[in-house]
Design a protein around this motif. Structure first.
Motif, mmCIF file in Angstrom:
data_model
loop_
_atom_site.group_PDB
_atom_site.id
_atom_site.type_symbol
_atom_site.label_atom_id
_atom_site.label_comp_id
_atom_site.label_asym_id
_atom_site.label_seq_id
_atom_site.Cartn_x
_atom_site.Cartn_y
_atom_site.Cartn_z
ATOM 1 N N LEU A 1 0.829 -1.204 0.000
ATOM 2 C CA LEU A 1 0.000 0.000 0.000
ATOM 3 C C LEU A 1 0.864 1.255 0.000
ATOM 4 O O LEU A 1 0.573 2.230 -0.704
ATOM 5 N N ARG A 2 1.920 1.246 0.804
ATOM 6 C CA ARG A 2 2.800 2.424 0.872
ATOM 7 C C ARG A 2 3.495 2.679 -0.460
ATOM 8 O O ARG A 2 3.855 3.816 -0.761
ATOM 9 N N ARG A 3 3.665 1.619 -1.257
ATOM 10 C CA ARG A 3 4.271 1.782 -2.589
ATOM 11 C C ARG A 3 3.250 2.170 -3.634
ATOM 12 O O ARG A 3 3.583 2.331 -4.811
ATOM 13 N N SER B 1 -10.319 -0.492 -4.261
ATOM 14 C CA SER B 1 -9.340 -0.150 -5.295
ATOM 15 C C SER B 1 -7.976 -0.734 -4.973
ATOM 16 O O SER B 1 -7.084 -0.743 -5.819
ATOM 17 N N ALA B 2 -7.811 -1.253 -3.748
ATOM 18 C CA ALA B 2 -6.534 -1.835 -3.332
ATOM 19 C C ALA B 2 -6.538 -3.359 -3.415
ATOM 20 O O ALA B 2 -5.535 -3.966 -3.793
ATOM 21 N N ALA C 1 -7.476 10.762 2.484
ATOM 22 C CA ALA C 1 -6.111 10.481 2.041
ATOM 23 C C ALA C 1 -5.266 9.891 3.159
ATOM 24 O O ALA C 1 -4.159 9.401 2.918
ATOM 25 N N GLN C 2 -5.787 9.930 4.384
ATOM 26 C CA GLN C 2 -5.096 9.367 5.534
ATOM 27 C C GLN C 2 -6.115 9.098 6.636
ATOM 28 O O GLN C 2 -7.255 9.566 6.564
ATOM 29 N N ALA C 3 -5.715 8.350 7.639
ATOM 30 C CA ALA C 3 -6.620 8.081 8.750
ATOM 31 C C ALA C 3 -6.937 9.375 9.493
ATOM 32 O O ALA C 3 -6.045 10.198 9.716
ATOM 33 N N PRO C 4 -8.190 9.610 9.859
ATOM 34 C CA PRO C 4 -8.533 10.827 10.594
ATOM 35 C C PRO C 4 -7.769 10.909 11.920
ATOM 36 O O PRO C 4 -7.493 9.892 12.558
ATOM 37 N N ASP D 1 -0.057 2.683 10.170
ATOM 38 C CA ASP D 1 0.177 3.987 9.547
ATOM 39 C C ASP D 1 0.389 3.868 8.036
ATOM 40 O O ASP D 1 1.355 4.379 7.464
ATOM 41 N N ALA D 2 -0.536 3.155 7.385
ATOM 42 C CA ALA D 2 -0.558 3.063 5.925
ATOM 43 C C ALA D 2 -1.980 3.367 5.478
ATOM 44 O O ALA D 2 -2.928 3.246 6.264
ATOM 45 N N TRP D 3 -2.147 3.761 4.211
ATOM 46 C CA TRP D 3 -3.478 4.141 3.754
ATOM 47 C C TRP D 3 -3.583 3.936 2.251
ATOM 48 O O TRP D 3 -2.607 4.147 1.521
ATOM 49 N N PRO D 4 -4.754 3.493 1.764
ATOM 50 C CA PRO D 4 -4.912 3.315 0.315
ATOM 51 C C PRO D 4 -4.837 4.643 -0.436
ATOM 52 O O PRO D 4 -5.350 5.658 0.026
ATOM 53 N N VAL D 5 -4.184 4.610 -1.569
ATOM 54 C CA VAL D 5 -4.019 5.801 -2.404
ATOM 55 C C VAL D 5 -5.184 5.911 -3.371
ATOM 56 O O VAL D 5 -5.555 4.935 -4.030
#
Length: 356
Positions: A26-28, A283-284, A326-329, A307-311
């Protein structure tokens, strides 16, 4: 009544064979779906599991053992086991010369999964289309709340088969390239393979399952029904003792359907004003059907903890009037997870971060 906690998660999906690999992918920026041949001339993109050696049942057993190992030591393995799937043993039938079933009974797939784990406790099959795994979580939570079990294991499994892709393709529900939930150019869903495991228990842990609901409305057997979305969200909130404003994040269904995505958004707006932050995971990893409730719950918890999130790398449909986070609240205490499936199934789950 006992409280219910999510104490362990395991996941194998297109992003990787375990949670660390999935989060690293996910980070990539994630992974692309793989073209899967249905016939000599027809191929559909699918978010497939990493390639493994062995026949279909060998791959199933190996993956199940790997995923359950991620949830910790189960000791004598006498807790209730819930196995959720919509395709069950269809892949096995396709990979045998005479298209045999595992044994001819609906429970056979779950028994193979239990056998791979040398499971000694009671084994249940849950197969309610795309809501299967979330309904399995709700059933397991009810056992724990009622004092009938202290622990329970939920496994959601969707493995490779051509039948599912052929069926969804024949109904013109599949996107030809990639999944774009709430996207301006969304053309349908993209299927995914996954095996996920969730460890539930009565002993306190970081994540608490505070409530949930399953609502069936068959007026639109292949799509989302707005009144059912209202009902499932409100029922899950009521069981949790919460108001709409208490929800800090919604994991939406958002499979990429031009019509169903829009119905879901409008229905959520009628329950939540304003809408809390939204996240979509399809989408991931694609739409993992009967495993979706477990796979997406596991991945979401992994994303928050790791601390990862789908783009979101595509434009959203401006007419929907929403955004995807775009990131966790920063404020994240109560999460609502929604899953909608064929046959009119609509299921919700509320998860509380006790560490927040």
């Amino acid at each position: 009544m006992s409280e219910v906690y999510l104490a362990g998660i395991g996941l194998a999906c297109a992003l990787g064979e375990d949670m660390p690999r999935a989060l690293a992918a996910l980070r990539r920026g994630g992974v692309a779906p793989t073209p899967v041949s249905v016939t000599a001339d027809v191929r559909w993109p699918v978010y497939t599991l990493p390639q493994q050696e062995g026949d279909w049942t060998q791959r199933l057993r190996r993956t199940v053992r790997n995923v359950v190992a991620q949830t910790g030591d189960w000791g004598a393995r006498t807790a209730p086991l819930f196995v959720a799937s919509s395709s069950l043993d269809i892949g096995f039938m396709e990979h045998t010369a005479q298209a045999q079933r595992l044994g001819g009974d609906l429970q056979d797939f779950a028994e193979v999964v239990a056998g791979a784990l040398d499971w000694q406790g009671p084994v249940f099959t849950v197969s309610t289309a795309c809501t299967s795994a979330l309904n399995a979580v709700l059933a397991a939570a009810d056992l724990i709340r009622g004092g009938e079990a202290e622990d329970a294991l939920v496994i959601g499994a969707e493995l490779d088969n051509r039948f599912t892709a052929a069926g969804f393709g024949a109904m013109q529900l599949l996107a030809p390239d990639c999944a774009q939930p709430f996207g301006a150019a969304r053309k349908g869903l993209v299927l995914g393979e996954a095996v996920a495991a969730l460890r539930l228990q009565s002993r306190p842990a970081r994540w608490q399952v505070t409530g949930g609901a399953n609502v069936v409305d068959g007026r639109n057997p292949s799509g989302t029904e707005a009144t059912a979305v209202h009902a499932m969200c409100r029922a899950a909130l009521a069981q949790s003792g919460l108001q709409p404003g208490d929800i800090d994040l919604i994991k939406v269904q958002a499979a990429g359907s031009p019509v169903n995505d829009a119905i879901e958004v409008e229905a959520l707006k009628q329950v939540f004003d304003p809408l809390p932050p939204l996240v979509s995971l399809k989408s991931a990893i694609g739409h993992t059907l009967g495993a979706a409730g477990a796979a997406e719950l596991a991945l979401l918890v992994g994303c928050i903890e790791g601390d990862a999130w789908p783009v979101v790398d595509y434009p959203l449909d401006a007419s929907l009037g929403i955004a995807l986070s775009a990131q966790a609240p920063r404020k994240l205490r109560h999460v609502l997870l929604n899953v909608v499936g064929f046959g009119g199934g609509h299921a919700s789950l509320v998860l509380k971060d006790c560490a927040a």
